[in-house]
Design an enzyme around this catalytic site. Structure first.
Site, PDB file in Angstrom:
ATOM      1  N   GLY A   1       0.808  -1.207   0.000  1.00  0.00           N
ATOM      2  CA  GLY A   1       0.000   0.000   0.000  1.00  0.00           C
ATOM      3  C   GLY A   1       0.844   1.260   0.000  1.00  0.00           C
ATOM      4  O   GLY A   1       0.340   2.344  -0.251  1.00  0.00           O
TER       5      GLY A   1
ATOM      6  N   GLU B   1       8.523   5.456   7.664  1.00  0.00           N
ATOM      7  CA  GLU B   1       8.566   5.591   9.121  1.00  0.00           C
ATOM      8  C   GLU B   1       8.983   6.989   9.594  1.00  0.00           C
ATOM      9  O   GLU B   1       8.431   7.476  10.585  1.00  0.00           O
ATOM     10  CB  GLU B   1       9.514   4.545   9.710  1.00  0.00           C
ATOM     11  CG  GLU B   1       9.050   3.133   9.463  1.00  0.00           C
ATOM     12  CD  GLU B   1      10.204   2.155   9.573  1.00  0.00           C
ATOM     13  OE1 GLU B   1      10.204   1.347  10.513  1.00  0.00           O
ATOM     14  OE2 GLU B   1      11.121   2.207   8.732  1.00  0.00           O
TER      15      GLU B   1
ATOM     16  N   GLY C   1       3.077   1.934  -2.093  1.00  0.00           N
ATOM     17  CA  GLY C   1       3.236   2.401  -3.466  1.00  0.00           C
ATOM     18  C   GLY C   1       4.543   2.023  -4.122  1.00  0.00           C
ATOM     19  O   GLY C   1       4.914   2.593  -5.151  1.00  0.00           O
TER      20      GLY C   1
ATOM     21  N   LYS D   1      15.078   8.895  -1.480  1.00  0.00           N
ATOM     22  CA  LYS D   1      15.255   8.030  -0.319  1.00  0.00           C
ATOM     23  C   LYS D   1      13.899   7.814   0.339  1.00  0.00           C
ATOM     24  O   LYS D   1      12.886   8.371  -0.099  1.00  0.00           O
ATOM     25  CB  LYS D   1      16.270   8.613   0.653  1.00  0.00           C
ATOM     26  CG  LYS D   1      15.936   9.990   1.169  1.00  0.00           C
ATOM     27  CD  LYS D   1      17.112  10.549   1.978  1.00  0.00           C
ATOM     28  CE  LYS D   1      16.808  11.950   2.464  1.00  0.00           C
ATOM     29  NZ  LYS D   1      17.937  12.533   3.199  1.00  0.00           N
ATOM     30  N   GLY D   2      13.901   6.991   1.378  1.00  0.00           N
ATOM     31  CA  GLY D   2      12.627   6.556   1.959  1.00  0.00           C
ATOM     32  C   GLY D   2      11.991   7.579   2.879  1.00  0.00           C
ATOM     33  O   GLY D   2      12.611   8.541   3.314  1.00  0.00           O
TER      34      GLY D   2
ATOM     35  N   THR E   1      11.916   2.140  -1.673  1.00  0.00           N
ATOM     36  CA  THR E   1      12.193   3.172  -2.675  1.00  0.00           C
ATOM     37  C   THR E   1      13.702   3.299  -2.883  1.00  0.00           C
ATOM     38  O   THR E   1      14.189   3.329  -4.011  1.00  0.00           O
ATOM     39  CB  THR E   1      11.595   4.527  -2.253  1.00  0.00           C
ATOM     40  OG1 THR E   1      10.171   4.413  -2.257  1.00  0.00           O
ATOM     41  CG2 THR E   1      12.007   5.647  -3.202  1.00  0.00           C
TER      42      THR E   1
ATOM     43  N   ALA F   1      11.374  -1.053   7.318  1.00  0.00           N
ATOM     44  CA  ALA F   1      12.592  -0.253   7.489  1.00  0.00           C
ATOM     45  C   ALA F   1      12.720   0.880   6.465  1.00  0.00           C
ATOM     46  O   ALA F   1      13.814   1.379   6.217  1.00  0.00           O
ATOM     47  CB  ALA F   1      13.843  -1.137   7.463  1.00  0.00           C
TER      48      ALA F   1
END
Lengths: 154, 343, 274
Positions: free
Chosen positions: B47, B289, B49, B285-286, B91, B87
């Site tokens: 979810g 979280e 993406g 980058k991610g 992406t 974590a």
């Protein structure tokens, strides 16, 4: 027991147990698996369907209780070729993430728009307040309902 | 009485498994003779993406549209392992693997095309809008599908397999040195809350969330991730608590473990900060979280700003707030100096 | 298990004599409890759709509310908004929209939860409960009825509620852990009769303070005959705090509820209709 259910404008004759939940009959006997089971205790709204146009939690309704009522599940709202304005706006605005709450969200929103075609933001949040979503933070869901309302009004 | 306050929360967050744990993502790519491409990876989109991001990365690289890319995920029969959807890593980590694999398949295609177009080097070949051709010479180009189809008749396929590993090291327990995570994500949020001094209830009215995502590959998804994280952060700050009794969770249901409803979530304004992460795919980058981290500090600080009490354990329940208010009044009298409470 | 859908209250009551019979309303509590194995009826008598039980009507100076009136019907009713505002307010905040579409006020009473939303409102409004069983009809004040243990004898159907229309103002407020889908942690309902600025009569009810919702005639009595001056709200608030402190004594929730009830009382008073 023998029952007759009217779901998405179609009549079904079924043999069910008296204590069988509507949710289980829809999913397991009619194959309408768009209706989800989240919590099974009326707290999350994933199993929301429309009964006589009103949102109900199908996990808390017995199939036998649904006799004589007009039922609508997400499968009756629209399909890939003919999406409902809500389905279109949910996809276009990114209101779907994992998708588990989406059928219930759409049906709660449809119940709202069918009754109030120009809801305020607060009215939308109120109407969706029985449908939990853990992904979106509701932000894009509320915006998608607003967008659909505009389209329905047009 | 209802009192309003504003609070700021800042956060940084190391993404990926970290601490030297093997953090490997992999992808297979094939460019097909109908002008489409397939990306296969074990990375599961739950979810957030990630599959959309992979399609965008492949499309960008191949001069196609995202809908031309089929992303196959999470099938142990057909897809290479890419670790968990956790974590804040897909992406960046899996995105890097996808990008490497796409570039590998593309390189073979460009080499082949250079030969077909009688160019000396693949440097002069471009993929654009479904076409492949010589840069600067519109007369020498053909649909990508035709090129791949003809190549296929001659036994040439454009398939690749690549992996990407995020390199980290454990922290040295003696001196605290090391490189436990890469990359780090940064964010800052401002919360406006309203505290009911009679019941201790808090309503979060507004959150403004600014997050550094390196590069927003899909801005809509970035907004969605931030809003989702803020909602979880509000729950984390105000109501969510796993109650344990002798190792057994006492509230394992939505009726007893409460999460925010649409009415409990504030208006959320997102600010996307793009500070390129040079090791990431297209600088990305991610975010998943990290966007939750500042929320609770912002909310708890806003409570302090509103009513002058510091809540030092989570969640900041009405019980804790009211008890703190009663205590404050007992110690300092009505409207006691909040500085005194703080010190 | 057997399932019946009677066509009249009479038939429902006759069927209610079957061994292990349970009346099924909206099902939002019973269906869940059956699934959790907390109750195990042998026979379900589904009365949720019985027209006789779904009426909201004014009969002279009494408001009749069938037991199968849903919370949505309560909160959609202009009649209730004008004449039984406490109940109308309780109808807005209970559960979620989908729960309100199914759950009934009779079920709310029959389920016997200390946190039942409609009960404090009905208590403050001086409602009577009409029961039907093989033995016949029984009309009993809700406040007296709530002293029964167990609440309902087997085979007894909650038929309707009678709410006297006396031109009182009323209000209701509840405290939950979030803004929707929240079980009441505290609820307060107030009904007030004034002449000019003088309190002629007052009824104050509390929910989720102890095993069942209750009225506090003692608290109300302190204000009857007094003026609605600047102090009365403050005294109602502190009075409710004392009451909850005394009622809950050493219970874990006491320190919080004994303070917070003041805020809930304040809100209920603010919501008293003009």
């Amino acid at each position: 027991m023998n029952i007759e259910l009217r779901v998405n404008e179609q009549d079904f004759r079924l043999v069910v147990e008296p204590d069988e939940r509507l949710l289980d009959v829809l999913r397991n006997r009619l194959g309408l698996i768009g209706t989800k089971e989240g919590c099974g205790e009326g707290e999350c709204g994933a199993c929301t369907i429309l009964m006589d146009g009103k949102a109900v939690n199908s996990c808390l309704v017995l199939a036998a209780q649904a006799v004589g009522h007009e039922l609508m599940t997400i499968e009756g709202v629209g399909d890939r070729l003919h999406p409902h304005p809500l389905q279109k706006s949910f996809v276009e605005l990114g209101a779907v993430q994992c998708g588990f709450c989406t059928p219930g969200m759409i049906l709660s929103a449809k119940a709202l728009l069918d009754r109030n075609s120009q809801p305020s933001e607060e009215e939308i949040k109120e109407a969706m307040s029985g449908n939990l979503c853990r992904c979106t933070g509701y932000d894009k869901i509320v915006k998608a309902v607003q967008r659909a309302a505009e389209e329905v009004a047009r | 009485m209802k009192k309003r306050g504003i609070g700021l929360g800042c956060g940084w967050y190391g993404t990926g498994y970290g601490n030297g744990f093997p953090d490997v993502s992999s992808a297979f790519v094939e460019i097909h003779d109908d002008g489409s491409a397939t990306v296969s990876t074990g990375a599961v989109d739950v979810g957030q993406g990630s599959s959309t991001v992979f399609a965008q990365i492949a499309a960008e690289e191949l001069g196609l549209e995202p809908q031309d890319i089929t992303v196959i995920t999470g099938d142990t029969d057909t897809t290479p392992d890419s670790g968990t959807s956790a974590a804040t890593r897909h992406t960046y980590n899996t995105g890097n693997a996808v990008l490497k694999a796409v570039r590998e398949a593309k390189e073979r295609l460009l080499d082949h095309a250079a030969h077909e177009f009688s160019c000396t080097s693949a440097q002069g070949i471009e993929l654009k809008e479904g076409w492949i051709g010589v840069i600067g010479d519109p007369s020498r180009r053909q649909p990508l599908a035709d090129m791949v189809f003809q190549a296929r008749l001659h036994g040439e396929r454009f398939i690749s397999a690549e992996s990407s590993t995020a390199r980290t090291t454990p922290v040295d327990r003696e001196n605290g040195q090391g490189a436990p995570y890469w990359p780090y994500a940064f964010g800052a949020q401002v919360a406006e809350v309203e505290v009911d001094t009679e019941t201790g209830l808090v309503q979060v009215l507004r959150i403004i969330a600014a997050h550094d995502v390196g590069r927003a590959i899909n801005p809509t998804q970035v907004e969605g991730q931030i809003a989702g994280a803020v909602a979880q952060g509000v729950g984390y700050a105000l109501m969510e608590e796993v109650e344990l009794h002798e190792g057994v969770i006492k509230n394992p249901a939505f009726s007893s473990y409460l999460i925010p409803t649409a009415l409990d979530v504030p208006n959320i304004q997102t600010i996307i900060v793009e500070e390129e992460e040079i090791t990431g795919p297209y600088g990305a980058k991610g975010l998943g979280e990290p966007a939750m981290v500042p929320t609770l500090a912002a909310v708890v600080n806003a409570i302090y700003d509103a009513v002058g009490v510091r809540i030092t354990s989570l969640p900041a329940t009405p019980e804790k707030i009211l008890a703190a208010l009663v205590e404050k009044e007992r110690t300092f009298g009505e409207g006691g100096m909040r500085q005194n409470i703080d010190s | 298990m057997d399932y019946f859908r009677p066509r009249s209250v009479e038939e429902a009551v006759t069927l209610g004599q079957s061994p292990g019979a349970a009346f099924l309303g909206g099902g939002t509590d019973l269906v869940l409890q059956m699934r959790q194995g907390k109750v195990n009826p042998q026979c379900l008598i589904d009365v949720h759709n019985l027209a006789e039980l779904k009426e909201i009507r004014r009969n002279g100076d009494v408001l009749e509310l069938g037991s199968m009136v849903t919370f949505s019907e309560v909160s959609d009713s202009n009649l209730l908004q004008d004449s039984a505002r406490a109940l109308w307010l309780a109808g807005q905040t209970m559960g979620s929209p989908a729960i309100r579409n199914q759950a009934t006020i009779g079920g709310n009473l029959g389920n016997g939860s200390p946190a039942a939303d409609a009960i404090p409102a009905l208590l403050a409004l001086d409602a009577e409960v009409c029961l039907r069983s093989q033995a016949g009809e029984e009309v009993i004040s809700l406040a007296v009825f709530l002293e029964r243990y167990p609440l309902l004898a087997p085979g007894t159907l909650i038929w309707k509620f009678l709410v006297p229309l006396r031109g009182w103002q009323s209000g209701f407020a509840k405290l939950g852990r979030r803004r929707a889908l929240a079980i009441a942690r505290l609820s307060v309902a107030v009904a007030l009769k004034t002449e000019g600025e003088t309190v002629m009569d007052l009824r104050v009810a509390f929910g989720a303070v102890g095993k069942r919702a209750f009225l506090s005639p003692a608290l109300a009595a302190r204000f009857i005959g007094r003026e609605l001056d600047v102090h009365w709200r403050t005294e109602m608030i502190s009075g409710s705090q004392e009451l909850v402190r005394e009622t809950l004594k050493t219970r874990a929730s006491a320190p919080y509820k004994a303070v917070a009830v003041g805020g809930v009382m304040h809100q209920a008073l603010m919501l008293l209709q003009e």
